[in-house]
Design a protein around this motif. Structure first.
Motif, mmCIF file in Angstrom:
data_model
loop_
_atom_site.group_PDB
_atom_site.id
_atom_site.type_symbol
_atom_site.label_atom_id
_atom_site.label_comp_id
_atom_site.label_asym_id
_atom_site.label_seq_id
_atom_site.Cartn_x
_atom_site.Cartn_y
_atom_site.Cartn_z
ATOM 1 N N HIS A 1 0.873 -1.328 0.065
ATOM 2 C CA HIS A 1 -0.216 -0.059 0.064
ATOM 3 C C HIS A 1 0.809 1.352 -0.153
ATOM 4 C CE1 HIS A 1 0.148 1.701 3.797
ATOM 5 N NE2 HIS A 1 0.801 0.706 4.252
ATOM 6 N N CYS B 1 -6.141 2.425 -1.572
ATOM 7 C CA CYS B 1 -5.055 1.622 -0.089
ATOM 8 C C CYS B 1 -5.805 1.637 0.723
ATOM 9 C CB CYS B 1 -3.925 1.578 0.044
ATOM 10 S SG CYS B 1 -2.958 1.467 -0.865
ATOM 11 N N ARG B 2 -6.456 2.802 1.353
ATOM 12 C CA ARG B 2 -7.592 2.699 2.570
ATOM 13 C C ARG B 2 -8.785 2.325 2.037
ATOM 14 N NH1 ARG B 2 -6.548 8.473 5.710
ATOM 15 N NH2 ARG B 2 -4.139 8.354 5.690
ATOM 16 N N ARG C 1 -8.234 -1.600 3.575
ATOM 17 C CA ARG C 1 -7.283 -1.861 4.563
ATOM 18 C C ARG C 1 -9.129 -1.435 5.827
ATOM 19 N NH1 ARG C 1 -3.167 2.621 5.196
ATOM 20 N NH2 ARG C 1 -3.529 1.821 8.501
ATOM 21 N N ALA D 1 -12.336 6.558 2.748
ATOM 22 C CA ALA D 1 -11.416 6.786 2.304
ATOM 23 C C ALA D 1 -10.613 7.401 1.098
ATOM 24 C CB ALA D 1 -10.909 5.403 0.934
ATOM 25 N N SER E 1 -11.122 10.980 3.981
ATOM 26 C CA SER E 1 -9.981 10.890 4.989
ATOM 27 C C SER E 1 -8.521 11.663 5.035
ATOM 28 C CB SER E 1 -10.161 9.093 5.873
ATOM 29 O OG SER E 1 -9.270 8.096 4.301
ATOM 30 N N CYS E 2 -8.394 10.946 3.015
ATOM 31 C CA CYS E 2 -7.182 11.082 2.664
ATOM 32 C C CYS E 2 -6.799 12.905 2.305
ATOM 33 C CB CYS E 2 -6.417 10.526 1.071
ATOM 34 S SG CYS E 2 -6.184 8.752 1.297
ATOM 35 N N LYS F 1 -15.721 6.782 10.945
ATOM 36 C CA LYS F 1 -14.098 6.780 11.299
ATOM 37 C C LYS F 1 -14.491 6.874 13.050
ATOM 38 C CE LYS F 1 -12.433 11.735 12.734
ATOM 39 N NZ LYS F 1 -12.280 12.496 12.160
ATOM 40 N N VAL G 1 -5.485 3.900 10.577
ATOM 41 C CA VAL G 1 -5.900 4.966 9.474
ATOM 42 C C VAL G 1 -5.343 6.111 9.764
ATOM 43 C CG1 VAL G 1 -7.174 5.880 7.354
ATOM 44 C CG2 VAL G 1 -7.336 3.546 7.612
ATOM 45 N N ASP H 1 -1.735 7.019 10.238
ATOM 46 C CA ASP H 1 -0.544 7.104 8.836
ATOM 47 C C ASP H 1 -0.345 8.750 9.351
ATOM 48 O OD1 ASP H 1 -2.084 5.172 7.792
ATOM 49 O OD2 ASP H 1 -2.665 5.414 6.538
#
Length: 222
Positions: free
Chosen positions: A6, A13-14, A17, A168, A171-172, A195, A203, A206
Motif C-alpha cells: 500500500h 489502499c485505505r 484496509r 477512504a 480521509s485522505c 471513522k 488509518v 498514518d
C-alpha cells in the motif's frame, strides 16, 4: 500472514484496509513506492499499482475493486455489498462513483499534485489541477451530504463498501485539511460515525514525512 502492499495516503489502499478491518482479517502492511518499479513487485503485479493483497497461500490479488470483490466472496460473514440485488447494484454504483468520478475529479487533482508529486520527486503542483480539485470537491461534498441526510448509510440501511470507498477518499483529503465540513453537516455526522469504527484506527495513525494533519483529523468527535 497476508500482506497488503500500500501507500499511506492512497484512498484505494485505505478502502481495502477498512474492509479487511471490518471483516476482522489480520494482515501486515508494507509500503510499496510504485514509482520505483521494483522488479520483484512487478513480477507479482505487472501493473505496478497499489493496493495488492498477497494471501498467506501466495495468491496475489491486485486492484482495490478486485480485492474487495475477492474479500466479499472469500470472507462472506460480514457482507459489505448489500443483501438484495437492488442494494448490491446501488452499493456498486456508489463505489464506482467515488473511485472513478470522485477519484478523477477530486482526489487525483489534490492528492497527486500536493503529495505524490512531492514524495516521488516528479515535479511541482499544477495550479490548474488544484483549482479544479477544490472546485469539484464542493459539488461532491454536497452530493455526499444529500446521501447522508436521506439515508442511514450512503448505500442504504446497512453499512457497506460504499461508505468505506467514500470515507477512504475523504480521509485522505481531510489529512490535508481540504474538506470544508461546515458546508455539509450531514456528511460530517456520517463521517464521524464511520471513522469511529475500530477498523479506522490504524488509518487515522498514518503519517507522512513533511505533512502534518489538522488537529481534528484523528478526533472522533470533531
Amino acid at each position: 500472514m497476508r500482506i497488503l502492499y500500500h501507500l499511506p495516503l492512497s484512498p484505494y489502499c485505505r478502502k481495502v484496509r477498512l474492509v479487511m478491518g471490518e471483516k476482522r482479517l489480520p494482515f501486515e502492511l508494507k509500503i510499496e513506492r510504485v514509482w520505483e518499479q521494483r522488479p520483484e513487485y512487478l513480477d507479482r503485479n505487472p501493473a505496478g499499482t497499489v493496493p495488492m493483497l498477497q494471501e498467506d497461500t501466495g495468491l496475489c490479488i491486485p486492484d482495490s475493486w478486485v480485492i474487495c470483490e475477492y474479500l466479499e466472496e472469500a470472507y462472506p460473514d460480514t457482507p459489505l455489498l448489500g443483501r438484495t440485488l437492488a442494494e448490491r447494484v446501488e452499493v456498486r454504483r456508489l463505489v464506482v462513483w467515488f473511485d472513478e468520478k470522485f477519484g478523477r475529479e477530486v482526489s487525483r487533482n489534490l492528492l497527486t499534485e500536493k503529495v505524490y508529486k512531492r514524495i516521488s520527486g516528479t515535479g511541482n503542483p499544477d495550479g490548474a489541477a488544484l483549482r479544479a480539485g477544490y472546485a469539484n470537491i464542493r459539488t461532491h461534498l454536497s452530493y455526499i451530504d444529500w446521501l447522508a441526510e436521506t439515508r442511514r448509510w450512503l448505500g442504504g440501511n446497512q453499512l457497506s463498501l460504499a461508505d468505506f470507498a467514500a470515507a477512504a477518499h475523504l480521509s485522505c483529503l481531510d489529512f490535508l485539511d481540504d474538506v470544508d465540513w461546515s458546508r455539509a453537516p450531514a456528511a460530517k455526522d456520517w463521517y464521524a460515525r464511520v471513522k469511529s469504527r475500530p477498523c479506522f484506527r490504524s488509518v487515522l495513525q498514518d503519517r507522512i514525512s513533511g505533512f502534518t494533519p489538522p488537529a481534528h483529523y484523528a478526533d472522533l468527535d470533531f
